[in-house]
Design an enzyme around this catalytic site. Structure first.
Site, PDB file in Angstrom:
ATOM      1  N   GLU A 176      74.423  69.341 -24.899  1.00 24.88           N
ATOM      2  CA  GLU A 176      75.347  68.430 -24.241  1.00 24.88           C
ATOM      3  C   GLU A 176      76.741  69.015 -24.024  1.00 24.88           C
ATOM      4  OE1 GLU A 176      74.755  65.594 -22.877  1.00 24.88           O
ATOM      5  OE2 GLU A 176      72.705  65.266 -23.573  1.00 24.88           O
ATOM      6  N   SER A 205      63.546   5.770 -53.039  1.00 27.45           N
ATOM      7  CA  SER A 205      63.530   5.772 -54.509  1.00 27.45           C
ATOM      8  C   SER A 205      63.860   7.112 -55.136  1.00 27.45           C
ATOM      9  CB  SER A 205      62.165   5.291 -55.007  1.00 27.45           C
ATOM     10  OG  SER A 205      61.960   3.941 -54.659  1.00 27.45           O
TER      11      SER A 205
END
Length: 689
Positions: A94, A365
């Site tokens: 690169e 309950s």
């Protein structure tokens, strides 16, 4: 003739001077422009390095359960944790002069310009690594001269403020390698299931060739083409002196084992849990949303993936094919408050609404244990009795009469014990206890347990008439089994940023709020809901699922016309389940009323299959005696049912049950005994007269 020659000579000198002066002026202007440009760039300051990175969520064992990367799968790693072979391969192909230029390479640019002029387009680029990094950070990938100019400006700024190593590190962590993998760490994991630091020469040279054309050179798309690109890179590395020809040949011939491209759908592991964690970080802990979503964070959660799988499995099995029917489940470690599993609905993709944390419903309950704990604090014991019969409560302060009823209008029409009342879920006993204590007592007691929802000071609160959240209700039961400590629910253990710094950490938070003795007694009472031996005028509410759980458990079920609940626990795990419809649609309790209990029982049994079967810890100061659960008195050998029940030492019953003692038979007297008795009576009457 001589005059003409002199004139021509003067003209040449004059044009030379003009060219020299013009060239000098251009140089001066260029230098001035360069100074102005550099000054401007300097004034702009360092460009901000904002890079989207993958945020990972990890479970209680630090295994990844989910990722957030906005389509860019990226893990930032420092330069020293990247294979040296990969660094050399990338630089060779690169940008060989990377460490020598100042952001762009004039020689490469000139060569690219010539090539592009010959081709009549922009076929060849000349971007350095710095320019590519700038493009990845700030620009698009359009092939225009404007973009190239801006790219050069950003490259200069990067070179001004960052070192070469910092730029190379940034480049390797942002470059695209295809298949959603941004950065070398993501690429190494995707293609070879390795860390970037572990790549060998063959693997590194293959990966270094991909950014040129991520789809074109992907070994998963075209392996032969990728290999050709690899050979080019290996030759380039030989030319730059990074490797020898022999090493290049060995790398070229080395077999490559590509990872299987199919990826686990980690988003399916506890999606409701994951979404709640993200919202918690943003809304409660004030961490920026962008940082949470794509900041490269590591979020260490409390989720147990095995328990989560069991939770999702049993919700799906027990809900069955009725698509409208919904369920939610929360499982908490009562010792730490760690949320181990969470299900917010039957299908997250169809409905992301989290019924475990966002919905508020009447708990029925399941609210009674808070009431009966308050009763124990005010002198009640498991043997305390009240009359269970149809009752209308009348108030002298203008409030309307209140007429609660038991399930199926089933009453003892006799005195029942607190133990029975909770096991059978007797509503009359609960309301009488609530009114006896003063209704404000239950509001204050529930708040102590961690119920933060708004509660009204009304008679029906004893029966769970006010809406609560499944998470808070489930977590509040932790205090019964952990020795009376309130724990905060914990979803996140810590958060680490991309640099490895801890930006958030949360330790378990506990607070002693209950008397350990009373907490244990309440647990003992709540085990009775599974004890079918005490069935009497009603059946215990957990009898239908008692056979599904083979370990000590306690809990309480609850129901309303629209809801079915079950909250139960072992010493290691508290689990709450809700079942119902999102809209105001009544449950068919004949067919749907037991689903919550079955989900709870099946999940508890299977989630803890590899854990020890522990008994609930009995603290000092508690005494266990066998009682007749029907009347609360000490059981005798003649009592048909006897149950070991615990009391605060000194409050246990002392009177024995006489209900089942045999009657003494009548003994007939002989004639002599009768005669003697009559003579005694005659003498007694004579004496009295």
């Amino acid at each position: 003739m001589e005059v003409i020659v002199k004139r021509r000579s003067r003209r040449k000198v004059s044009w030379f001077r003009r060219l020299f002066r013009f060239s000098l002026l251009l140089i001066v202007l260029s230098m001035l422009a360069a100074v102005l440009l550099l000054t401007y760039l300097k004034m702009e300051g360092a460009p901000v390095l904002q890079v989207s990175q993958t945020t990972r969520l990890l479970d209680a064992n630090d295994v990844i359960i989910g990722e957030s990367h906005q389509g860019q799968n990226r893990y930032w790693v420092p330069l020293e944790e990247i294979s040296e072979q990969l660094l050399n391969a990338t630089l060779s192909i690169e940008d060989r002069k990377f460490y020598d230029h100042y952001g762009f390479d004039p020689t490469r640019i000139a060569g690219a310009v010539v090539a592009n002029v010959k081709s009549g387009g922009k076929a060849q680029g000349a971007s350095t690594i710095t320019q590519q990094y700038a493009r990845n950070l700030y620009l698009t990938h359009d092939k225009t001269w404007k973009r190239k100019f801006n790219e050069a400006l950003y490259a200069l700024r990067l070179e001004m403020y960052y070192t070469k190593d910092e730029i190379l590190e940034g480049y390797l962590n942002t470059i695209y390698y295809g298949h959603g993998a941004y950065g070398i760490e993501a690429a190494a994991r995707h293609f070879f299931n390795k860390k970037a630091s572990d790549l060998n020469l063959a693997e590194a040279s293959l990966l270094a060739g991909i950014p040129k054309g991520p789809s074109y050179y992907s070994p998963q798309n075209d392996f032969e083409r990728a290999k050709q690109r690899q050979e080019l890179i290996l030759r380039s590395m030989v030319q730059t002196g990074h490797i020898t020809s022999a090493e290049a040949e060995a790398a070229k011939n080395k077999p490559l084992e590509l990872a299987i491209s199919e990826k686990e759908d980690t988003g399916a592991i506890g999606p409701y849990f994951q979404e709640y964690v993200r919202n918690l970080l943003i809304e409660e802990y004030n961490i920026d949303e962008a940082l949470v979503e794509q900041g490269g964070l590591q979020i260490f959660t409390t989720l147990d993936r095995d328990m989560q799988a069991e939770a999702e499995r049993w919700v799906e099995i027990e809900l069955g094919p009725t698509e409208e029917l919904q369920a939610a489940l929360v499982a908490v470690d009562p010792r730490t408050g760690d949320v181990k599993a969470l299900v917010g609905g039957r299908n997250y993709l169809q409905s992301p609404f989290n019924r475990a944390t966002q919905a508020r419903r009447s708990p029925g309950s399941t609210f009674k244990p808070f009431l009966y704990y308050a009763a124990l604090e005010h002198g009640f014991t498991p043997s305390s009795t009240l009359l269970s019969e149809a009752t209308t409560f009348t108030f002298d302060d203008g409030r309307p009469d209140y007429s609660p009823s038991n399930f199926n209008n089933n009453y003892a029409n006799d005195f029942v014990t607190l133990l029975q009342a909770l096991a059978f879920s007797d509503n009359i006993f609960a309301v009488k206890t609530h009114l006896f204590l003063d209704t404000e007592t239950l509001v204050e007691t529930a708040a102590r347990f961690g119920i933060n929802s708004r509660l009204e000071n009304i008679p029906s609160l004893a029966l769970g008439s006010n809406d609560v959240q499944l998470l808070e209700l489930t977590n509040s039961y932790s205090s019964f089994t952990n020795g009376g400590k309130r724990v905060e629910p914990r979803f996140i253990r810590k958060v680490i940023d991309k640099t490895g710094q801890v930006i958030f950490e949360k330790e378990p938070v506990t607070e002693q709020i209950l008397d350990p003795k009373l907490a244990f007694i309440m647990t003992d009472i709540m085990t009775a809901m599974f004890d079918r031996s005490i069935n009497d005028y009603a059946s215990v509410t957990g009898g239908s699922v008692a056979h599904l759980v083979n370990r000590p458990v306690a809990g309480k079920s609850g129901s309303t016309p629209f809801d079915s609940w079950m909250v139960g626990y072992t010493p290691q795990l508290v689990t709450g389940v809700w079942v119902g419809y999102d809209l105001e649609k009544r449950l068919n309790h004949a067919t749907e009323g037991q689903i919550a209990k079955r989900i709870w029982a099946q999940f508890t049994e299977h989630a803890l299959k590899d854990d020890l079967k522990l008994d609930f810890h009995k603290p000092p100061g508690v005494t266990g005696v066998y009682i007749n659960p029907k009347n609360g008195l000490l059981a005798t050998d003649e009592c048909p049912v006897k149950r070991l029940t615990y009391f605060v030492s000194g409050t246990e019953p002392t009177e024995y049950c006489q209900a089942h003692m045999p009657e003494e038979p009548e003994v007939e007297m002989t004639e002599e005994e009768v005669h003697e008795k009559e003579k005694f009576l005659d003498r007694f009457i004579k004496w009295f007269n």
